[in-house]
Design an enzyme around this catalytic site. Structure first.
Site, PDB file in Angstrom:
ATOM      1  N   CYS A   4       0.844  -1.201   0.000  1.00 50.84           N
ATOM      2  CA  CYS A   4       0.000   0.000   0.000  1.00 50.84           C
ATOM      3  C   CYS A   4       0.881   1.253   0.000  1.00 50.84           C
ATOM      4  CB  CYS A   4      -0.899  -0.019   1.239  1.00 50.84           C
ATOM      5  SG  CYS A   4      -1.747   1.523   1.535  1.00 50.84           S
ATOM      6  N   CYS A   7       0.628   3.302   3.209  1.00 49.33           N
ATOM      7  CA  CYS A   7       1.368   2.680   4.315  1.00 49.33           C
ATOM      8  C   CYS A   7       2.864   2.944   4.164  1.00 49.33           C
ATOM      9  CB  CYS A   7       1.082   1.182   4.374  1.00 49.33           C
ATOM     10  SG  CYS A   7      -0.504   0.774   5.147  1.00 49.33           S
ATOM     11  N   HIS A  46      -4.483   0.814   8.488  1.00 52.04           N
ATOM     12  CA  HIS A  46      -4.768   0.448   7.091  1.00 52.04           C
ATOM     13  C   HIS A  46      -6.134  -0.214   6.956  1.00 52.04           C
ATOM     14  CE1 HIS A  46      -4.049  -0.899   2.929  1.00 52.04           C
ATOM     15  NE2 HIS A  46      -4.811  -1.916   3.312  1.00 52.04           N
ATOM     16  N   GLY A  92     -13.798   6.358  -8.357  1.00 52.39           N
ATOM     17  CA  GLY A  92     -12.424   6.552  -8.819  1.00 52.39           C
ATOM     18  C   GLY A  92     -11.400   6.408  -7.714  1.00 52.39           C
ATOM     19  N   HIS A  97      -6.578   2.685   0.728  1.00 48.80           N
ATOM     20  CA  HIS A  97      -6.296   2.976   2.134  1.00 48.80           C
ATOM     21  C   HIS A  97      -7.100   4.246   2.412  1.00 48.80           C
ATOM     22  CE1 HIS A  97      -3.125   3.345   5.561  1.00 48.80           C
ATOM     23  NE2 HIS A  97      -4.087   4.253   5.788  1.00 48.80           N
ATOM     24  N   HIS A  99      -8.724   7.583   3.000  1.00 51.75           N
ATOM     25  CA  HIS A  99      -8.119   8.906   3.110  1.00 51.75           C
ATOM     26  C   HIS A  99      -9.164   9.965   2.841  1.00 51.75           C
ATOM     27  CE1 HIS A  99      -7.689   7.387  -0.987  1.00 51.75           C
ATOM     28  NE2 HIS A  99      -7.825   8.639  -1.402  1.00 51.75           N
ATOM     29  N   HIS A 101      -9.608  13.668   1.286  1.00 51.55           N
ATOM     30  CA  HIS A 101      -9.051  14.785   0.520  1.00 51.55           C
ATOM     31  C   HIS A 101      -9.486  16.094   1.177  1.00 51.55           C
ATOM     32  CE1 HIS A 101      -7.995  12.478  -3.233  1.00 51.55           C
ATOM     33  NE2 HIS A 101      -8.891  11.648  -2.741  1.00 51.55           N
TER      34      HIS A 101
HETATM   35  P1  5GP Z   1      -8.274   8.508  -4.533  1.00 57.43           P
HETATM   36  O1  5GP Z   1      -8.564   8.658  -6.002  1.00 57.43           O
HETATM   37  O2  5GP Z   1      -7.867   7.100  -4.172  1.00 57.43           O
HETATM   38  O3  5GP Z   1      -9.364   9.046  -3.662  1.00 57.43           O
HETATM   39  O4  5GP Z   1      -7.049   9.470  -4.264  1.00 57.43           O
HETATM   40  C1  5GP Z   1      -5.731   9.072  -4.227  1.00 57.43           C
HETATM   41  C2  5GP Z   1      -4.890  10.328  -4.271  1.00 57.43           C
HETATM   42  O5  5GP Z   1      -3.580   9.997  -3.905  1.00 57.43           O
HETATM   43  C3  5GP Z   1      -4.825  10.985  -5.653  1.00 57.43           C
HETATM   44  O6  5GP Z   1      -5.326  12.318  -5.590  1.00 57.43           O
HETATM   45  C4  5GP Z   1      -3.340  10.930  -6.007  1.00 57.43           C
HETATM   46  O7  5GP Z   1      -2.891  12.089  -6.666  1.00 57.43           O
HETATM   47  C5  5GP Z   1      -2.685  10.758  -4.649  1.00 57.43           C
HETATM   48  N1  5GP Z   1      -1.437   9.997  -4.682  1.00 57.43           N
HETATM   49  C6  5GP Z   1      -1.220   8.809  -5.316  1.00 57.43           C
HETATM   50  N2  5GP Z   1       0.038   8.397  -5.106  1.00 57.43           N
HETATM   51  C7  5GP Z   1       0.628   9.343  -4.309  1.00 57.43           C
HETATM   52  C8  5GP Z   1       1.941   9.463  -3.764  1.00 57.43           C
HETATM   53  O8  5GP Z   1       2.819   8.625  -3.948  1.00 57.43           O
HETATM   54  N3  5GP Z   1       2.182  10.559  -3.014  1.00 57.43           N
HETATM   55  C9  5GP Z   1       1.224  11.507  -2.768  1.00 57.43           C
HETATM   56  N4  5GP Z   1       1.576  12.556  -2.010  1.00 57.43           N
HETATM   57  N5  5GP Z   1      -0.017  11.419  -3.272  1.00 57.43           N
HETATM   58  C10 5GP Z   1      -0.317  10.352  -4.048  1.00 57.43           C
HETATM   59 ZN    ZN Z   2      -2.264   1.249   3.723  1.00 53.21          ZN
END
Ligand code: 5GP
Ligand code: ZN
Length: 110
Positions: A4, A7, A46, A92, A97, A99, A101
């Site tokens: 992950c 993680c 996680h 999307g 994991h 999170h 935004h």
């Molecule tokens: P999701 O689409 O899963 O809600 O959002 C995942 C977010 O993680 C995306 O906005 C993407 O830009 C961000 N992200 C993916 N990989 C990384 C990374 O390695 N570092 C950081 N800082 N953000 C990441």
């Molecule tokens: Zn994780």
């Protein structure tokens, strides 16, 4: 060790621009910001989905939202912000994991 990406960021194995960290959560800048300020608030525990909430995780998320509210002004989000929690493929969600935004620093055009 799971693979992950969040993680790995939490473990310090992948670099990130951290804005805040304690024993339960970390807040860092999104690598591909979709707003002038785009942070990710990540519980260190996680799990991917809200369906995995139990009593302990529910309490953790409650505290997490409270911390977001406390710290948002110090991140430049004093004029308001949007929180997004993507859940599953139709939303999307790319990182499995959970999170939150945190987006703002501008009037959001959507
Ligand atoms: P999701 O689409 O899963 O809600 O959002 C995942 C977010 O993680 C995306 O906005 C993407 O830009 C961000 N992200 C993916 N990989 C990384 C990374 O390695 N570092 C950081 N800082 N953000 C990441
Ligand atoms: Zn994780």
């Amino acid at each position: 060790m799971n693979d992950c990406i969040f993680c790995k960021i939490i473990a310090g194995e992948i670099p990130s621009r951290k804005k805040y960290e304690d024993d339960e959560i970390v807040i860092f800048e999104d690598i591909e910001p979709k707003a002038k300020i785009h942070l990710l608030c990540v519980p260190k525990d996680h799990f991917a989905y809200l369906t995995e909430l139990d009593e302990r995780r529910s309490a953790l998320l409650g505290k997490t939202f409270s911390k977001i509210a406390s710290f948002a002004p110090s991140f430049g989000l004093e004029k308001g912000y949007r929180l997004i929690v993507n859940q599953g493929d139709d939303a999307g969600q790319t990182v499995k994991h959970l999170h939150i935004h945190m987006m703002g620093g501008q009037e959001l055009p959507f």
